[in-house]
Each structure stands twice: as C-alpha cells, then as structure tokens.
Write a protein that holds these residues in place. Structure first.
Motif, PDB file in Angstrom:
ATOM      1  N   UNK A   1     -12.886 -56.046 -17.705  1.00  0.00           N
ATOM      2  CA  UNK A   1     -13.968 -55.162 -18.663  1.00  0.00           C
ATOM      3  C   UNK A   1     -15.031 -55.113 -17.836  1.00  0.00           C
ATOM      4  N   UNK A   2     -15.424 -53.832 -17.663  1.00  0.00           N
ATOM      5  CA  UNK A   2     -16.467 -53.417 -16.756  1.00  0.00           C
ATOM      6  C   UNK A   2     -16.263 -53.912 -15.435  1.00  0.00           C
ATOM      7  N   UNK A   3     -15.125 -54.438 -14.750  1.00  0.00           N
ATOM      8  CA  UNK A   3     -15.053 -54.606 -13.438  1.00  0.00           C
ATOM      9  C   UNK A   3     -14.869 -56.152 -13.298  1.00  0.00           C
ATOM     10  N   UNK A   4     -15.119 -56.832 -14.599  1.00  0.00           N
ATOM     11  CA  UNK A   4     -14.974 -58.431 -14.474  1.00  0.00           C
ATOM     12  C   UNK A   4     -13.932 -58.862 -15.146  1.00  0.00           C
ATOM     13  N   UNK A   5     -13.050 -59.622 -14.357  1.00  0.00           N
ATOM     14  CA  UNK A   5     -11.912 -60.184 -15.053  1.00  0.00           C
ATOM     15  C   UNK A   5     -12.070 -61.084 -16.163  1.00  0.00           C
ATOM     16  N   UNK A   6     -11.548 -60.808 -17.438  1.00  0.00           N
ATOM     17  CA  UNK A   6     -11.539 -61.802 -18.328  1.00  0.00           C
ATOM     18  C   UNK A   6     -10.420 -62.646 -18.662  1.00  0.00           C
ATOM     19  N   UNK A   7      -8.964 -62.026 -18.435  1.00  0.00           N
ATOM     20  CA  UNK A   7      -8.088 -62.690 -18.487  1.00  0.00           C
ATOM     21  C   UNK A   7      -6.872 -62.442 -17.220  1.00  0.00           C
ATOM     22  N   UNK A   8      -6.381 -63.394 -16.770  1.00  0.00           N
ATOM     23  CA  UNK A   8      -5.383 -63.390 -15.586  1.00  0.00           C
ATOM     24  C   UNK A   8      -4.361 -64.442 -15.725  1.00  0.00           C
ATOM     25  N   UNK A   9      -3.377 -64.076 -15.083  1.00  0.00           N
ATOM     26  CA  UNK A   9      -1.993 -65.097 -15.166  1.00  0.00           C
ATOM     27  C   UNK A   9      -1.318 -64.723 -13.853  1.00  0.00           C
TER      28      UNK A   9
END
Length: 175
Positions: free
Chosen positions: A166-174
């Motif tokens: 969101x807006x270049x910032x990771x909020x979820x990753x796996x």
C-alpha cells in the motif's frame, strides 16, 4: 473501567516492557494513543518491540531495538531462529525466505545451518535501521506474486511468494 484504573493498567504494562519515546503518535496496531499529559500515555512510540517515528507526514515503523537485542543477547541457539522468524513476519520481509530456509534445519542443526544463521545476523547488523515507511498519499494497492515448479533441490516442492503493498510499503508478505 474508569480513568484511574486505565492509568494503573498502562503503568503496569509500561513497567514490564522496554520502550523508547521517539515522537508523538495517535494510532498504532489497533491501539488508540491520546496525549493527555506528560504522565499519561505521553509519546509512547516503542511498544512490543516496535519503534514508530513520524517523518514529515509519514510514519516509519522499525524494530531496531529488537534486532539489537537479538544480536546482543542470544547464543547461537534455536531461540535465535525463533526470534528471527518473529522479526521476518512483523517488519522484515527481506529476510523471510532465508530465515524460513534456516529454520528447517532447527531440529538437527548443522554447520551449514549455523553459517546461514550467521549470514542473516551479519545482514541484520548492517541493515537494522531499515523500516516500513507508511506514506500519506492517494491510496495505491499493488499485489505481487511469484511461483516456481519443483525447484527445491531437497524436496522437489514448488515455491511461492507474495507481497501486498500500500503506497509502496509492504503490509503483507509470505514466502
């Protein structure tokens, strides 16, 4: 709960955890923070191992103190791998694949596993001040996914990974 009970609960929590006051915040991981006076919820920014800094109109979230505690306190044990797993899930998507690979050897550690762990720790030592930067701008959501087929040499399993930004910032990753 009245105000005096709330102050008592917050005081007890703050006595049990380490935190740093970096700058004022209003909301953090679902908690509303309201500045009443210097004694009550004043500038609480380092909470549950997370640091929050305001940079202009943006917020940066980091775990510098937590990373430093991993580098300082633990011996080369399975507990260190567990701490790195927590870190990779919360704030550092850049180490998740390597930590997951290292954790597979946790049951019966080898020299290769210890070297892998040392490399991750060296990397963290050099990059501990990396942070997630939440920018205040128009909402832009991007989702990245990747997969391969049976390329894991040991198990012949497929690998997948994803990142939601969101807006270049990771909020979820796996991984």
């Amino acid at each position: 709960m009245d105000e005096s009970e709330a102050k008592n609960v917050i005081s007890n929590i703050l006595d049990e955890i380490q935190y740093e006051c970096l700058s004022e915040i209003n909301h953090f991981i679902g908690w509303g923070v309201e500045k009443k006076n210097k004694d009550y919820l004043s500038e609480i920014n380092h909470f549950i191992g997370w640091g929050v800094e305001r940079k202009n109109k943006d917020y940066a979230m980091h775990q510098i103190a937590y990373i430093q505690s991993i580098l300082d306190e633990y011996e080369m044990t399975q507990a260190k791998v567990g701490s790195l797993l927590y870190l990779s899930c919360g704030n550092r998507p850049d180490i998740q694949f390597a930590v997951n690979a290292c954790s597979r050897q946790n049951k019966s550690p080898t020299q290769v596993g210890w070297k892998c762990l040392k490399n991750i720790l060296r990397y963290l030592n050099g990059t501990k001040d990396l942070c997630l930067l939440f920018k205040k701008s128009d909402l832009e959501i991007k989702i990245y996914v990747d997969a391969d087929y049976a390329t894991d040499v040991e198990t012949r399993r497929s690998r997948t990974g994803l990142a939601v930004m969101i807006n270049g910032c990771p909020i979820l990753w796996d991984s």
